[in-house]
Structure formats: C-alpha cells, structure tokens
Design a protein around this motif. Structure first.
Motif, mmCIF file in Angstrom:
data_model
loop_
_atom_site.group_PDB
_atom_site.id
_atom_site.type_symbol
_atom_site.label_atom_id
_atom_site.label_comp_id
_atom_site.label_asym_id
_atom_site.label_seq_id
_atom_site.Cartn_x
_atom_site.Cartn_y
_atom_site.Cartn_z
ATOM 1 N N ILE A 118 0.837 -1.199 0.000
ATOM 2 C CA ILE A 118 0.000 0.000 0.000
ATOM 3 C C ILE A 118 0.871 1.247 0.000
ATOM 4 O O ILE A 118 0.604 2.219 -0.717
ATOM 5 C CB ILE A 118 -0.960 -0.008 1.201
ATOM 6 C CG1 ILE A 118 -2.034 -1.084 1.010
ATOM 7 C CG2 ILE A 118 -1.616 1.362 1.394
ATOM 8 C CD1 ILE A 118 -2.939 -1.277 2.216
ATOM 9 N N VAL A 119 1.929 1.225 0.803
ATOM 10 C CA VAL A 119 2.851 2.363 0.831
ATOM 11 C C VAL A 119 3.634 2.446 -0.469
ATOM 12 O O VAL A 119 3.740 3.515 -1.086
ATOM 13 C CB VAL A 119 3.823 2.247 2.027
ATOM 14 C CG1 VAL A 119 4.863 3.361 1.986
ATOM 15 C CG2 VAL A 119 3.047 2.307 3.339
ATOM 16 N N TYR A 120 4.159 1.314 -0.918
ATOM 17 C CA TYR A 120 5.011 1.260 -2.112
ATOM 18 C C TYR A 120 4.267 1.728 -3.363
ATOM 19 O O TYR A 120 4.737 2.610 -4.097
ATOM 20 C CB TYR A 120 5.513 -0.173 -2.304
ATOM 21 C CG TYR A 120 6.253 -0.439 -3.594
ATOM 22 C CD1 TYR A 120 7.423 0.243 -3.906
ATOM 23 C CD2 TYR A 120 5.789 -1.392 -4.502
ATOM 24 C CE1 TYR A 120 8.107 -0.007 -5.085
ATOM 25 C CE2 TYR A 120 6.471 -1.658 -5.684
ATOM 26 C CZ TYR A 120 7.620 -0.961 -5.969
ATOM 27 O OH TYR A 120 8.300 -1.211 -7.144
ATOM 28 N N ILE A 121 3.086 1.167 -3.604
ATOM 29 C CA ILE A 121 2.339 1.512 -4.824
ATOM 30 C C ILE A 121 1.473 2.745 -4.592
ATOM 31 O O ILE A 121 1.337 3.592 -5.482
ATOM 32 C CB ILE A 121 1.465 0.320 -5.274
ATOM 33 C CG1 ILE A 121 2.325 -0.939 -5.430
ATOM 34 C CG2 ILE A 121 0.754 0.646 -6.581
ATOM 35 C CD1 ILE A 121 1.539 -2.187 -5.773
ATOM 36 N N GLY A 122 0.911 2.859 -3.397
ATOM 37 C CA GLY A 122 0.023 3.982 -3.107
ATOM 38 C C GLY A 122 0.704 5.329 -3.206
ATOM 39 O O GLY A 122 0.138 6.288 -3.730
ATOM 40 N N LEU A 123 1.942 5.419 -2.725
ATOM 41 C CA LEU A 123 2.654 6.691 -2.788
ATOM 42 C C LEU A 123 3.101 7.015 -4.211
ATOM 43 O O LEU A 123 3.256 8.189 -4.563
ATOM 44 C CB LEU A 123 3.850 6.683 -1.842
ATOM 45 C CG LEU A 123 3.483 6.671 -0.350
ATOM 46 C CD1 LEU A 123 4.732 6.784 0.505
ATOM 47 C CD2 LEU A 123 2.495 7.776 -0.005
ATOM 48 N N GLN A 124 3.289 6.005 -5.042
ATOM 49 C CA GLN A 124 3.531 6.267 -6.460
ATOM 50 C C GLN A 124 2.275 6.859 -7.098
ATOM 51 O O GLN A 124 2.353 7.788 -7.913
ATOM 52 C CB GLN A 124 3.940 4.979 -7.179
ATOM 53 C CG GLN A 124 5.294 4.445 -6.752
ATOM 54 C CD GLN A 124 5.708 3.207 -7.521
ATOM 55 O OE1 GLN A 124 5.584 3.134 -8.742
ATOM 56 N NE2 GLN A 124 6.212 2.210 -6.807
ATOM 57 N N PHE A 125 1.115 6.323 -6.711
ATOM 58 C CA PHE A 125 -0.149 6.865 -7.220
ATOM 59 C C PHE A 125 -0.337 8.318 -6.789
ATOM 60 O O PHE A 125 -0.681 9.185 -7.602
ATOM 61 C CB PHE A 125 -1.322 6.007 -6.722
ATOM 62 C CG PHE A 125 -2.658 6.680 -6.844
ATOM 63 C CD1 PHE A 125 -3.226 6.913 -8.091
ATOM 64 C CD2 PHE A 125 -3.346 7.088 -5.712
ATOM 65 C CE1 PHE A 125 -4.461 7.546 -8.205
ATOM 66 C CE2 PHE A 125 -4.573 7.719 -5.819
ATOM 67 C CZ PHE A 125 -5.137 7.948 -7.073
ATOM 68 N N TRP A 126 -0.099 8.612 -5.519
ATOM 69 C CA TRP A 126 -0.283 9.975 -5.030
ATOM 70 C C TRP A 126 0.744 10.930 -5.617
ATOM 71 O O TRP A 126 0.463 12.126 -5.819
ATOM 72 C CB TRP A 126 -0.234 9.994 -3.502
ATOM 73 C CG TRP A 126 -1.522 9.528 -2.904
ATOM 74 C CD1 TRP A 126 -1.766 8.317 -2.325
ATOM 75 C CD2 TRP A 126 -2.757 10.244 -2.859
ATOM 76 N NE1 TRP A 126 -3.073 8.237 -1.931
ATOM 77 C CE2 TRP A 126 -3.702 9.410 -2.237
ATOM 78 C CE3 TRP A 126 -3.140 11.515 -3.292
ATOM 79 C CZ2 TRP A 126 -5.023 9.811 -2.036
ATOM 80 C CZ3 TRP A 126 -4.460 11.912 -3.090
ATOM 81 C CH2 TRP A 126 -5.383 11.074 -2.472
ATOM 82 N N THR A 127 1.932 10.435 -5.922
ATOM 83 C CA THR A 127 2.925 11.266 -6.606
ATOM 84 C C THR A 127 2.437 11.630 -8.002
ATOM 85 O O THR A 127 2.530 12.787 -8.426
ATOM 86 C CB THR A 127 4.274 10.527 -6.698
ATOM 87 O OG1 THR A 127 4.782 10.312 -5.376
ATOM 88 C CG2 THR A 127 5.283 11.332 -7.498
ATOM 89 N N CYS A 128 1.912 10.638 -8.724
ATOM 90 C CA CYS A 128 1.363 10.897 -10.057
ATOM 91 C C CYS A 128 0.199 11.878 -9.981
ATOM 92 O O CYS A 128 0.058 12.763 -10.837
ATOM 93 C CB CYS A 128 0.903 9.591 -10.702
ATOM 94 S SG CYS A 128 2.234 8.435 -11.083
ATOM 95 N N LYS A 129 -0.623 11.726 -8.965
ATOM 96 C CA LYS A 129 -1.780 12.600 -8.804
ATOM 97 C C LYS A 129 -1.354 14.039 -8.523
ATOM 98 O O LYS A 129 -1.977 14.991 -9.000
ATOM 99 C CB LYS A 129 -2.675 12.072 -7.678
ATOM 100 C CG LYS A 129 -3.959 12.862 -7.454
ATOM 101 C CD LYS A 129 -4.826 12.184 -6.417
ATOM 102 C CE LYS A 129 -6.023 13.045 -6.039
ATOM 103 N NZ LYS A 129 -6.896 13.336 -7.189
ATOM 104 N N LYS A 130 -0.298 14.220 -7.752
ATOM 105 C CA LYS A 130 0.161 15.563 -7.417
ATOM 106 C C LYS A 130 0.902 16.234 -8.569
ATOM 107 O O LYS A 130 0.710 17.423 -8.843
ATOM 108 C CB LYS A 130 1.059 15.524 -6.171
ATOM 109 C CG LYS A 130 0.280 15.402 -4.869
ATOM 110 C CD LYS A 130 1.158 15.615 -3.675
ATOM 111 C CE LYS A 130 0.329 15.697 -2.401
ATOM 112 N NZ LYS A 130 -0.562 16.875 -2.398
ATOM 113 N N LEU A 131 1.758 15.493 -9.230
ATOM 114 C CA LEU A 131 2.583 16.079 -10.276
ATOM 115 C C LEU A 131 1.891 16.118 -11.634
ATOM 116 O O LEU A 131 2.154 17.012 -12.444
ATOM 117 C CB LEU A 131 3.903 15.316 -10.394
ATOM 118 C CG LEU A 131 4.827 15.352 -9.175
ATOM 119 C CD1 LEU A 131 6.096 14.553 -9.461
ATOM 120 C CD2 LEU A 131 5.179 16.785 -8.787
#
Length: 368
Positions: A118-131
């Motif tokens: 969840i941390v590994y993939i989820g934070l990639q998702f939130w990075t994509c969402k922010k940038l």
C-alpha cells in the motif's frame, strides 16, 4: 493469502499490464495532436490499478520464489509477539517497528506485506496525482511498467517502500512547496532503508545548486570516465559509507577481495542512459525549461552518477534502484506535461510501449 502458485505471479502481473499498455497505446497512437493529453482524465483508473496491484502483491505467499520475501517471512515468524518497540531513531527503526506492531497485533505476515505494498504503490499513485493530476492514469502506467516495479514490490521490498516515501516527499515539495512534510517523508524513508538518504540528498542538491540539468549531465559523463578508469578504487571509497547496510558484503568477500564482475556493465549503463538522453533532448536540444522536470531529472542523474561509479561491483543494482525508482516519473512528466512535439499523444503512446517493451522482454527472458 491468495492461493495462487507463486511462480505464476509475475506472469499474471506482466500480462495484465501488457493488456492495459496495449489498450492505451491504441487509444493514444490514433491521435494526431495533443487532444488526449490536454483532456482532464479521471483518477479512478489509476486508483483502481493501485488497489488491484497492492492487494494482489500484498497477499502473495511468503515464498522464496519472490526472493527476499522468503527471508522477511522467516524473520517475521521468528519475531517474538511481545518484542518491545524500538524508540531510538537509528537504523531501519520504522520498518522494524512496523514488523513489531503487526506481530503484537497478532497479524500474519501477509498483513505486513499488504501494508508495504500500500505504501510502495500507493505513494507512487499519489505522486502521479500531485505532479500530473490531469493524466495520473497514464503516469501511473509508466510507474507499473517500469523494469524495477515488480522486483522491488516482491523482492527488495524495504528498498522499494523507502524509495516511494522519498518520491512522495519530492512531490510534496515540488507540487505544494510543503518542505516540512516533504522533509518528514525523507526522514521516514531513512527509517525504512538507510540508503534512501542518497536520493534525498541528490534532490536537495537539485533544488539548490545543481538546478540546471546540463551540469548534472556533465557530472554523469564524468562519473563514467571515473568509473571506467579507476574501477575498484572508487568502490573502496564508497565502502563503509552506509548507502546500503549490506554494501560491504556485496563489494567484498570474507578475504576482502573485490567481487567485481570484471567488466564494465555497458548494458546497465545503456538502460540508465535513457532518462539522461531524454533530459538532454528536452533541455539542451529543445531548450524547454520546467522547474519540476529539472528537479526530477537532476535528482535522477545525480543519484545514477553515484551508482555508475560502482557499476563494476556485484549486486550494484542495489545502488541502481536509488535512481531507477525515478526513471518512470522523469519520462512520464516530460512526455505528458511538456510540449515537445505537435503530435505528442502519439509520442506518449510510443514512449509507453517502448518503456514496457523492455520490461516485458526481460520478463520473457526470465530476468524479472
């Protein structure tokens, strides 16, 4: 735990991602302009992809088929249920306390794996969402089609989790100017894997005194010359600096002899050069300037330069991931956000297909 043959996990994941990649390729390649990229898309497909992959990989069996997963599973099994929490912020304190927390809660190791995913993939998702909020779906596809995605979701899970924390910290700083929360993410990352302070420091350098990717590229070229000419001297210099807690074991045998491959890994270097060449084309050839892209590209290039200097060493891929985790983000941000070509929809389609094409080829060759 999912009752699936461990040897089939990589097959299901890679073929599933291949289907998604082909669908996007056909959709975007048929465009003759930038219509798709200029359209604001829903986050739901990216969120759905995150949930599906986190559940599938997180609930995998504790098997040595996944490499270090077996070791983490055994370590968790031997952990005493009443082990006290570690209150000192040294070593991998956060990861260790996470294991202790799950054990004291009476959870199986699969809950631990699920949290990590969840941390590994989820934070990639939130990075994509922010940038890249308007195209988070395509950006997320770049992340999951990366060569290192599956490996660090199932094998080097501690490194992958820590790198995602660094990535999200970078996004918080670049997108929201939130230096406090971004710095906290860096701090937490080092509590998961000590080596993550390298890309964190490279990011700090990229937003302070190495802001121009041109100079980062020159440093990267210089690192190749240094590594090629000095070889083991550079490995000796890196030994004991703490970039990885198992670095000494990787670089040296018990009798302190170098365990180098004996040849310069031009294949590794060629793969790593793609974001560097792309950055050169964007910044120096097309003269496009974007602060976020410059920061992402400089961080990648500086971190990769550190790895290039120890490229001869066995298991130097442990260093390589400290830059490779930025590989898909650099490509995705440049292709999606920057106006490089008039028919950029098609270029994104081709870029995504080539990006995953290498990953799928390595899967077919049994390298993943």
């Amino acid at each position: 735990m999912l009752l699936i043959d461990p040897t089939l996990y990589v097959v299901y994941v890679e073929w599933f991602i291949l289907g998604l990649t082909c669908f996007v390729f056909l959709n975007y390649h048929s465009s003759t302009d930038n219509t798709n990229l200029l359209t604001v898309h829903s986050d739901f497909p990216a969120y759905f992809l995150f949930v599906i992959l986190a559940l599938f990989l997180g609930l995998r069996p504790s098997s040595y088929v996944f490499g270090d997963t077996g070791n983490y599973g055994l370590d968790y099994k031997l952990l005493e249920p009443n082990t006290p929490y570690e209150l000192q912020f040294r070593g991998e304190w956060l990861f260790n306390n996470l294991k202790i927390f799950c054990k004291r809660m009476g959870w199986s190791v699969h809950y631990l794996f699920l949290i990590i995913e969840i941390v590994y993939i989820g934070l990639q998702f939130w990075t994509c969402k922010k940038l890249l909020w308007e195209n988070s779906w395509i950006a997320m596809l770049f992340c999951v089609t990366a060569f290192s995605f599956y490996t660090y979701g199932t094998n080097g899970i501690r490194n992958g989790m820590g790198a995602s924390l660094v990535l999200f910290g970078m996004a918080l700083i670049l997108a929201n100017k939130n230096y406090i929360l971004g710095g906290l993410m860096f701090f937490l990352a080092t509590g998961v894997h000590n080596s993550t302070y390298l890309p964190a420091l490279c990011f700090v350098a990229s937003i302070t005194f190495v802001r121009n990717p041109k100079w980062a590229i020159y440093l990267w070229i210089a690192s190749i010359l240094v590594s090629f000419s000095l070889g083991n001297v550079v490995i000796e210099m890196f030994r004991g600096l703490g970039f990885d807690d198992r670095l000494d074991a990787y670089l040296f045998t018990k009798d302190k002899q170098y365990t180098a491959f004996g040849v310069f890994r031009w294949d590794f270097l060629l793969y790593s050069s793609v974001p560097v060449i792309f950055t050169w084309y964007v910044v120096m050839k097309r003269n496009i300037q974007d602060k976020v892209f410059n920061a992402l590209a400089c961080t990648y290039i500086l971190a990769n330069s550190s790895w290039v200097m120890v490229i001869r060493a066995s298991y130097s891929n442990r260093f390589a991931y400290l830059s490779w985790f930025l590989y898909p983000i650099v490509l995705a941000y440049g292709l999606i956000r920057l106006h490089i070509w008039d028919n950029q929809d098609r270029k994104v389609a081709i870029g995504l297909l080539l990006h995953f094409g290498f990953t799928f080829f390595m899967f077919l060759m049994g390298k993943i």
